[in-house]
Design a protein around this motif. Structure first.
Motif, PDB file in Angstrom:
ATOM      1  N   ASP A   1      26.263 -13.566  56.160  1.00 52.06           N
ATOM      2  CA  ASP A   1      27.286 -13.923  57.151  1.00 52.06           C
ATOM      3  C   ASP A   1      26.669 -14.461  58.432  1.00 52.06           C
ATOM      4  OD1 ASP A   1      29.757 -11.305  56.444  1.00 52.06           O
ATOM      5  OD2 ASP A   1      29.187 -13.152  55.407  1.00 52.06           O
ATOM      6  N   TYR A   2      25.363 -14.420  58.521  1.00 48.67           N
ATOM      7  CA  TYR A   2      24.677 -14.928  59.710  1.00 48.67           C
ATOM      8  C   TYR A   2      23.595 -15.920  59.293  1.00 48.67           C
ATOM      9  CZ  TYR A   2      26.929 -11.768  62.981  1.00 48.67           C
ATOM     10  OH  TYR A   2      27.852 -11.134  63.782  1.00 48.67           O
TER      11      TYR A   2
ATOM     12  N   PHE B   1      21.361 -21.802  59.117  1.00 48.58           N
ATOM     13  CA  PHE B   1      21.847 -23.180  59.158  1.00 48.58           C
ATOM     14  C   PHE B   1      23.371 -23.104  59.103  1.00 48.58           C
ATOM     15  CE2 PHE B   1      18.507 -26.386  59.060  1.00 48.58           C
ATOM     16  CZ  PHE B   1      17.392 -25.567  59.015  1.00 48.58           C
TER      17      PHE B   1
ATOM     18  N   LYS C   1      32.097 -26.190  57.888  1.00 40.74           N
ATOM     19  CA  LYS C   1      32.921 -25.826  56.739  1.00 40.74           C
ATOM     20  C   LYS C   1      32.990 -24.316  56.645  1.00 40.74           C
ATOM     21  CE  LYS C   1      31.652 -30.007  54.313  1.00 40.74           C
ATOM     22  NZ  LYS C   1      32.442 -30.654  55.383  1.00 40.74           N
ATOM     23  N   THR C   2      34.194 -23.801  56.665  1.00 38.90           N
ATOM     24  CA  THR C   2      34.343 -22.352  56.517  1.00 38.90           C
ATOM     25  C   THR C   2      34.874 -22.049  55.134  1.00 38.90           C
ATOM     26  OG1 THR C   2      36.642 -22.295  57.251  1.00 38.90           O
ATOM     27  CG2 THR C   2      34.949 -22.180  58.939  1.00 38.90           C
ATOM     28  N   GLY C   3      34.526 -20.851  54.655  1.00 42.38           N
ATOM     29  CA  GLY C   3      34.947 -20.475  53.312  1.00 42.38           C
ATOM     30  C   GLY C   3      36.299 -19.804  53.291  1.00 42.38           C
ATOM     31  N   SER C   4      36.791 -19.425  54.482  1.00 41.11           N
ATOM     32  CA  SER C   4      38.081 -18.722  54.483  1.00 41.11           C
ATOM     33  C   SER C   4      39.039 -19.421  55.414  1.00 41.11           C
ATOM     34  CB  SER C   4      37.893 -17.279  54.942  1.00 41.11           C
ATOM     35  OG  SER C   4      37.449 -17.259  56.279  1.00 41.11           O
TER      36      SER C   4
ATOM     37  N   ASP D   1      38.099 -29.329  58.184  1.00 42.21           N
ATOM     38  CA  ASP D   1      36.860 -28.916  58.855  1.00 42.21           C
ATOM     39  C   ASP D   1      37.123 -28.301  60.221  1.00 42.21           C
ATOM     40  OD1 ASP D   1      34.641 -31.609  57.710  1.00 42.21           O
ATOM     41  OD2 ASP D   1      35.473 -29.831  56.714  1.00 42.21           O
TER      42      ASP D   1
ATOM     43  N   VAL E   1      39.329 -18.954  61.900  1.00 36.05           N
ATOM     44  CA  VAL E   1      37.896 -19.085  61.632  1.00 36.05           C
ATOM     45  C   VAL E   1      37.382 -18.012  60.690  1.00 36.05           C
ATOM     46  CG1 VAL E   1      37.421 -20.306  63.769  1.00 36.05           C
ATOM     47  CG2 VAL E   1      37.316 -17.818  63.747  1.00 36.05           C
ATOM     48  N   ALA E   2      38.210 -17.023  60.456  1.00 37.42           N
ATOM     49  CA  ALA E   2      37.890 -15.981  59.477  1.00 37.42           C
ATOM     50  C   ALA E   2      39.208 -15.280  59.183  1.00 37.42           C
ATOM     51  CB  ALA E   2      36.862 -15.013  60.042  1.00 37.42           C
TER      52      ALA E   2
ATOM     53  N   LYS F   1      32.148 -11.204  64.528  1.00 40.45           N
ATOM     54  CA  LYS F   1      31.582 -12.514  64.775  1.00 40.45           C
ATOM     55  C   LYS F   1      31.178 -13.211  63.488  1.00 40.45           C
ATOM     56  CE  LYS F   1      28.136 -15.042  67.324  1.00 40.45           C
ATOM     57  NZ  LYS F   1      26.931 -14.988  68.137  1.00 40.45           N
ATOM     58  N   ALA F   2      30.882 -12.420  62.485  1.00 41.03           N
ATOM     59  CA  ALA F   2      30.411 -12.991  61.219  1.00 41.03           C
ATOM     60  C   ALA F   2      31.422 -13.979  60.691  1.00 41.03           C
ATOM     61  CB  ALA F   2      30.190 -11.877  60.196  1.00 41.03           C
ATOM     62  N   VAL F   3      30.955 -15.198  60.476  1.00 44.49           N
ATOM     63  CA  VAL F   3      31.845 -16.241  59.973  1.00 44.49           C
ATOM     64  C   VAL F   3      31.299 -16.719  58.661  1.00 44.49           C
ATOM     65  CG1 VAL F   3      32.675 -18.579  60.368  1.00 44.49           C
ATOM     66  CG2 VAL F   3      32.532 -16.980  62.264  1.00 44.49           C
ATOM     67  N   LYS F   4      32.092 -16.626  57.609  1.00 43.65           N
ATOM     68  CA  LYS F   4      31.588 -17.060  56.313  1.00 43.65           C
ATOM     69  C   LYS F   4      31.537 -18.575  56.288  1.00 43.65           C
ATOM     70  CE  LYS F   4      33.456 -12.998  54.063  1.00 43.65           C
ATOM     71  NZ  LYS F   4      32.518 -12.287  54.943  1.00 43.65           N
ATOM     72  N   THR F   5      30.350 -19.085  56.052  1.00 43.88           N
ATOM     73  CA  THR F   5      30.223 -20.541  55.975  1.00 43.88           C
ATOM     74  C   THR F   5      30.065 -20.942  54.525  1.00 43.88           C
ATOM     75  OG1 THR F   5      27.822 -20.540  56.098  1.00 43.88           O
ATOM     76  CG2 THR F   5      29.027 -20.568  58.174  1.00 43.88           C
ATOM     77  N   GLY F   6      30.499 -22.166  54.240  1.00 43.59           N
ATOM     78  CA  GLY F   6      30.416 -22.641  52.857  1.00 43.59           C
ATOM     79  C   GLY F   6      29.089 -23.277  52.533  1.00 43.59           C
ATOM     80  N   SER F   7      28.251 -23.521  53.593  1.00 49.53           N
ATOM     81  CA  SER F   7      26.986 -24.197  53.310  1.00 49.53           C
ATOM     82  C   SER F   7      25.830 -23.389  53.866  1.00 49.53           C
ATOM     83  CB  SER F   7      26.976 -25.582  53.950  1.00 49.53           C
ATOM     84  OG  SER F   7      27.075 -25.443  55.356  1.00 49.53           O
ATOM     85  N   SER F   8      24.639 -23.736  53.521  1.00 48.41           N
ATOM     86  CA  SER F   8      23.479 -23.003  54.072  1.00 48.41           C
ATOM     87  C   SER F   8      22.444 -23.967  54.623  1.00 48.41           C
ATOM     88  CB  SER F   8      22.841 -22.159  53.001  1.00 48.41           C
ATOM     89  OG  SER F   8      22.365 -23.007  51.979  1.00 48.41           O
TER      90      SER F   8
END
Lengths: 458, 458
Positions: free
Chosen positions: A139-140, A143, A454-457, B139, B144-145, B451-458
């Motif tokens: 979650d952190y 990138f 891009k967010t997953g949720s 996008d 945001v979560a 604060k943790a935001v799930k992102t779809g990319s890395s």
């Protein structure tokens, strides 16, 4: 007449006394006049101004303060005991005296000077510690989007009010400027006002801070240090992160000036990027030893003046120290250091500020270079201090222009611009509409691609 | 002896002249001493300090300014023509005069007063426009979560330096405080320094700004307005967004005080949440008409004083106007307004600041309420102006304490704390370690769940 009352001898004595007294009285009178003139011209203003202030204060109290305060207290259940004591007029106070810290003047550090200075316990496996943590904390991520590292912009200023009253106003405008750029570019900010290590005061204070932030925030890929006197003047320019994929330390500078000339201004440490990795901890440890206040810093300064081209005599500063390190240990550090000069990661204000109008005429934001500088850095102006290296008027006026130059790029998003680069006033540049979402701002900064994450949720 | 040279009469005349001259010389001497003492004690410091400053200035110029400036210019190719003109000492200047805006004093607006005031073209389909945009811009989601709306914290201050020099320093500390809270909670900040509509100056300036930001940023779900004199004192408290899923406007206040009493301080508009939707545009349009400077605002003020309980006599302010709107149009707006008093979305400083030590003793961050207030709001202190509603010394000292109270929660993340709530100095509270990632900060604020935001990319 006196001598008829007192006798001639006594009368003469009395006359003598009067004459001496006359002298004293005259001097006293003169002194009083001089004193009044000095006091009047300084602290309390003209008598007329005093009356105005008194009138204003009185009417203000009569109309506003008491009823509201009483009501707020009734509504909130508790009244504060000493709320009535003391003047409400800020001009009545020597603010510095009120804000004098209980610790001002106390000896600040007690390290044994024979012990080598250290930023903290030696860490040799930071890359491993960090990648383990990143794996366990998806979650952190480090990138935040493809080719976009998580960046923390770090800046700061003293916890004390500036020596010069207008200094804090410029610090405020400067942080607003950084907030704007960072918001557009998906960057977080850390504003420091704490001296973490009293030995590393002044320009060296950034080292303990940077190390602490890197270690506490493994999710941060790049730490971007930026001086408080540096401002963003290209809101549209995104740092070319990919260019630095094989580097750990990016500064504005020129290879020849460092490695060939050892020129003390061959690079600038007012705005730089530092990757969160073992290499960076190592270079911080190498950098720090010239910093400790006192003899160490003084002596280091002499070495730097001797070794570097053009360096004047003064105590060791972090910038000169970095020039020295790179010039003398190129094989050790050089490969991972990128001296960037294709855009103004740091832009010396002196050669930029007079050209803003030409830039507006011929170019547009997004270049980041001489055509439209990313950063305008007011080295030497020192508005927070008592005096700088440049004329005050030029510094303040140019800082206002640079601020407005950057601010215009923000304001145009909302249909406004400054009336001129010298003016605080803003004017409309776009008519209002009932279909605001059909209007794109000229620079495309409202929803730029470099910010989209891009967010997953949802 | 003289009378042998000059003759007795001339000698006596000369003696008389000498005596008068002695008087004059003595007075002059006294005057000089007094003058010197005054000049020395005021502007330029003691003689010793003068010498130090002269030495410092001289060495500074000799050692730093010229060589560095010349080198920088050589390195950067251009020199600025008038760089040498003028004093480098900030104390030599009337800064206000330098920064006087070309527009100060010019009439600022020319609207026809018979025309009703409007914040902009009427929009009636904002919900539709906005959901269309959100659909087309995945996008830039408005959440945001899960259960976490995208929030924009909006605050600001005048583009002019404060009347009172220390005012800008407190604005600076206040924005740092907001930066810290916002960074921890994944909130963005907009710091405004532009007066978008000269008619709506002062406390009303927020209305045109808020409307413009809502319309320009459809991705923002909630706009959080916060006054510059309000500070976050609970860094761990996350606003309970879910509580407001059926509401559009959240203010600290009490239903009874508004709907039953029409009490002018029954709510506070110094810190509030406003959802980005049609309803909000409508209430902004309803709110604005009492705002335009001059006769409209004055007359509206009289109505508000007459209609609201406890309101003193002064021009219309946005807070009183909102009380009036809600109290008189409850059926229209009330259902979507949440008057929150279970935590301090706004916390009146007067009843909070003396309790910080007790709070530290008995509680911990995360409550947001009387145990540990989310926001401490220094209503009435007005450090940017010439005078406030409360004693200066109390205001400044308490603002420092509130700042440090909040700052301690940030510093503990890095192993530090303020020496006391009154002190700028920070001290270590945790030993350093070579395994920093094995240490969790007490409050869990380094990597908080909110604060943790799930992102779809890395």
């Amino acid at each position: 007449m006196l001598d008829r009352v007192l006798g001639p001898l006594n009368a003469r004595r009395l006359h003598r006394v009067f004459r001496k007294a006359k002298l004293t009285v005259l001097c006293l009178f003169l002194t009083l006049i001089v004193l009044r003139a000095n006091i009047g011209a300084g602290k309390f203003g003209t008598p007329e101004k005093d009356l105005d202030e008194i009138r204003e204060t009185f009417s203000h109290i009569r109309n506003r303060a008491e009823p509201r305060r009483v009501l707020e207290e009734v509504a909130e259940l508790k009244s504060s005991g000493d709320a009535d004591a003391g003047s409400k007029n800020y001009a009545d106070f020597d603010i510095k005296k009120i804000l004098k810290d209980e610790d001002d003047g106390f000896p600040e550090f007690k390290r044994d000077p024979s012990q080598p200075y250290s930023l903290g316990p030696k860490i040799s496996d930071w890359n491993e510690q960090r990648s383990e943590w990143l794996k366990n904390n998806p979650d952190y991520p480090n990138f935040v989007a493809e080719n976009k590292p998580r960046v923390l912009l770090v800046t700061g200023s003293s916890p004390k009010p500036c020596e010069n009253p207008v200094g804090d106003h410029y610090l405020l405008k400067s942080i607003k400027n950084k907030i704007d750029y960072s918001r557009l570019h998906g960057i977080e900010i850390f504003y420091n006002m704490a001296l973490l290590d009293a030995e590393m005061a002044g320009f060296w204070a950034k080292l303990p801070l940077i190390r602490q932030l890197l270690l506490s925030h493994p999710e941060v890929e790049f730490l971007w240090w930026m001086d408080s006197d540096a401002m963003f003047t290209d809101m549209a320019y995104e740092v070319p992160w990919e260019r630095y994929k094989d580097h750990n330390f990016v500064m504005h500078g020129w290879n020849e000036m460092i490695y060939d000339e050892k020129n003390w201004i061959g690079l600038n440490t007012g705005s730089f990027l530092l990757r969160n990795c073992q290499w960076s901890l190592d270079i911080l440890d190498t950098w720090a030893p010239m910093g400790p206040k006192g003899k160490i810093r003084e002596d280091a300064g002499k070495i730097l003046t001797r070794e570097l081209k053009g360096r004047p005599v003064f105590e060791a500063d972090d910038q000169s120290a970095m020039v020295y390190i790179l010039a003398t240990e190129k094989e050790k550090w050089g490969e991972k250091v990128y001296l960037e000069n294709h855009y103004y990661l740091h832009g010396y204000w002196g050669i930029l500020v007079d050209k803003y109008e030409q830039m507006i005429e011929s170019y547009h934001p997004g270049f980041g270079d001489h055509r439209w500088p990313l950063v305008t850095h007011f080295v030497g102006c020192k508005p927070c201090g008592k005096f700088g290296d440049y004329p005050v008027e030029r510094c303040l006026k140019q800082m206002d222009r640079a601020f407005n130059f950057g601010d215009n790029q923000i304001l145009q998003m909302y249909g406004f611009t400054h009336k001129s680069l010298a003016s605080r006033k803003v004017v409309r540049i776009r008519n209002e509409t009932s279909k605001p979402l059909e209007v794109r701002d000229e620079l495309g900064l409202l929803h730029p691609s470099f910010k989209a994450v891009k967010t997953g949720s949802s």
